[in-house]
Design a protein around this motif. Structure first.
Motif, mmCIF file in Angstrom:
data_model
loop_
_atom_site.group_PDB
_atom_site.id
_atom_site.type_symbol
_atom_site.label_atom_id
_atom_site.label_comp_id
_atom_site.label_asym_id
_atom_site.label_seq_id
_atom_site.Cartn_x
_atom_site.Cartn_y
_atom_site.Cartn_z
ATOM 1 N N UNK A 21 -2.455 -24.254 -0.960
ATOM 2 C CA UNK A 21 -2.174 -23.793 0.408
ATOM 3 C C UNK A 21 -2.348 -22.278 0.509
ATOM 4 N N UNK A 22 -3.536 -21.769 0.217
ATOM 5 C CA UNK A 22 -3.730 -20.309 0.262
ATOM 6 C C UNK A 22 -3.797 -19.792 1.696
ATOM 7 N N UNK A 23 -3.338 -18.570 1.881
ATOM 8 C CA UNK A 23 -3.446 -17.916 3.178
ATOM 9 C C UNK A 23 -4.889 -17.482 3.420
ATOM 10 N N UNK A 24 -5.279 -17.479 4.700
ATOM 11 C CA UNK A 24 -6.554 -16.866 5.072
ATOM 12 C C UNK A 24 -6.352 -15.355 5.079
ATOM 13 N N UNK A 25 -6.936 -14.631 4.131
ATOM 14 C CA UNK A 25 -6.664 -13.190 4.049
ATOM 15 C C UNK A 25 -7.163 -12.398 5.240
ATOM 16 N N UNK A 26 -8.067 -12.992 6.031
ATOM 17 C CA UNK A 26 -8.623 -12.264 7.170
ATOM 18 C C UNK A 26 -7.809 -12.470 8.447
ATOM 19 N N UNK A 32 -8.239 -5.766 6.257
ATOM 20 C CA UNK A 32 -9.531 -6.302 5.825
ATOM 21 C C UNK A 32 -10.630 -5.827 6.783
ATOM 22 N N UNK A 33 -11.817 -5.494 6.270
ATOM 23 C CA UNK A 33 -12.888 -5.016 7.151
ATOM 24 C C UNK A 33 -13.416 -6.125 8.048
ATOM 25 N N UNK A 176 -18.227 -5.343 -0.072
ATOM 26 C CA UNK A 176 -18.606 -6.279 -1.132
ATOM 27 C C UNK A 176 -17.405 -7.128 -1.548
ATOM 28 N N UNK A 177 -16.260 -6.478 -1.746
ATOM 29 C CA UNK A 177 -15.047 -7.175 -2.166
ATOM 30 C C UNK A 177 -14.596 -8.172 -1.102
ATOM 31 N N UNK A 178 -14.678 -7.784 0.176
ATOM 32 C CA UNK A 178 -14.238 -8.677 1.254
ATOM 33 C C UNK A 178 -15.111 -9.924 1.339
ATOM 34 N N UNK A 179 -16.414 -9.765 1.105
ATOM 35 C CA UNK A 179 -17.308 -10.927 1.129
ATOM 36 C C UNK A 179 -16.939 -11.908 0.015
ATOM 37 N N UNK A 180 -16.668 -11.384 -1.172
ATOM 38 C CA UNK A 180 -16.241 -12.247 -2.273
ATOM 39 C C UNK A 180 -14.898 -12.896 -2.013
ATOM 40 N N UNK A 181 -14.003 -12.148 -1.372
ATOM 41 C CA UNK A 181 -12.686 -12.678 -1.039
ATOM 42 C C UNK A 181 -12.806 -13.853 -0.081
ATOM 43 N N UNK A 182 -13.687 -13.722 0.917
ATOM 44 C CA UNK A 182 -13.877 -14.836 1.858
ATOM 45 C C UNK A 182 -14.362 -16.072 1.115
ATOM 46 N N UNK A 210 1.750 -17.207 -6.892
ATOM 47 C CA UNK A 210 0.576 -17.846 -6.311
ATOM 48 C C UNK A 210 -0.231 -16.850 -5.482
ATOM 49 N N UNK A 211 -1.446 -17.260 -5.123
ATOM 50 C CA UNK A 211 -2.273 -16.452 -4.236
ATOM 51 C C UNK A 211 -3.163 -15.455 -4.941
ATOM 52 N N UNK A 212 -3.816 -15.865 -6.034
ATOM 53 C CA UNK A 212 -4.777 -15.011 -6.730
ATOM 54 C C UNK A 212 -6.184 -15.531 -6.396
ATOM 55 N N UNK A 213 -6.969 -14.695 -5.724
ATOM 56 C CA UNK A 213 -8.244 -15.131 -5.154
ATOM 57 C C UNK A 213 -9.403 -14.814 -6.101
ATOM 58 N N UNK A 214 -10.164 -15.879 -6.443
ATOM 59 C CA UNK A 214 -11.319 -15.721 -7.299
ATOM 60 C C UNK A 214 -11.076 -16.284 -8.685
ATOM 61 N N UNK A 215 -12.151 -16.793 -9.309
ATOM 62 C CA UNK A 215 -12.020 -17.437 -10.621
ATOM 63 C C UNK A 215 -11.905 -16.439 -11.757
#
Length: 259
Positions: A21-26, A32-33, A176-182, A210-215
């Motif tokens: 159940x992750x939050x939408x960071x945007x 966030x940009x 760049x980071x925001x694109x990967x985060x999405x 919880x809530x660590x984004x990316x592998x």
């Protein structure tokens, strides 16, 4: 929820699981940009912006400096950035009697449908951002199924830069980071620490998070969290051992003497 176990320093282990159940960071996070996302699911397109930041060709046209619209070189840059035939531009200019008016009309009439047309649209956004001198990042983000793809465009628009105070040298990296985060959020690559176990197999208090984004657990901060928990637990254990030793010493010194 399938757990994976990773080895930590000093004999500790951590159980890692998908965050279901992750939050939408945007929409849930600040700062966030601006981002434009073209979701392509089962041959249907859906263009999305988040958190009130409109980002499209019309937004970027408004940010092109006035001198670009007035100079011959600037007009050529604008024309070359957009996917219009020269004949269509001339016809529109004859009607509007204005280069800018013609460009704005052509852009407002754009209605991409297929994937190829949307790729062209997003390429044009990247081109216009370059004309306007706005740092940006464009990528195709792919999910775990064949029919899951998205075009992701992030731009450091002036209003966002003013709001966040992001320095020029960090703006490209932020995009760049925001694109990967999405991508991590959209395709479910979000993880959590279910629990951390000490070398004797006992669960360490405060280990779950919880809530660590990316592998990449190093880049996401997940491993930093685990190492901090281990460090704090070892410090607590050392303190408890020291206190137990001091108490034992006091007991020895207070034993009654026998003749």
């Amino acid at each position: 929820m399938q757990n994976d176990t990773i080895t930590l320093p000093h004999g500790y282990t951590a159980e890692i699981a998908f965050d279901e159940y992750p939050e939408n960071p945007f929409t849930s996070w600040d700062c966030q940009p601006p981002i434009a996302v073209l979701n392509w699911e089962r041959y249907r397109a859906r263009l999305e912006n988040y958190d009130g930041h409109a980002l499209d060709l019309e937004t970027l046209l408004d940010l092109i400096p006035a001198e670009k619209w007035q100079s011959r070189e600037g007009k050529r840059e604008i024309r070359d950035a957009l996917p219009f035939e020269l004949a269509d531009l001339w016809a529109e200019m004859i009607e509007t009697r204005s280069f800018r008016g013609a460009i704005e009309n052509l852009v407002s009439d754009l209605s991409p449908s297929g994937w190829g047309e949307w790729v062209e649209y997003f390429d044009a956004m990247q081109n216009l951002a370059a004309v306007a001198g706005i740092p940006c990042h464009l990528m195709q983000s792919n999910g775990h199924s064949q029919d899951e793809s998205a075009l992701v465009f992030v731009a450091a628009l002036p209003a966002w830069v003013a709001e966040t105070g992001t320095e020029p040298e960090h703006q490209n990296a932020a995009c760049d980071s925001a694109a990967g985060l999405w991508g991590a959020w959209a395709w479910g690559d979000v993880y959590g620490v279910a629990r951390i176990l000490s070398p004797d197999g006992e669960e360490v208090e405060g280990g779950d998070c919880w809530g660590f984004y990316g592998f990449n657990h190093e880049a996401s901060g997940l491993l930093d969290h685990c190492r901090d928990v281990v460090r704090c637990h070892r410090r607590e254990m050392a303190k408890e051992r020291a206190e137990a030793h001091a108490a034992a010493c006091r007991d020895i010194f207070t034993l009654p003497a026998f003749a």
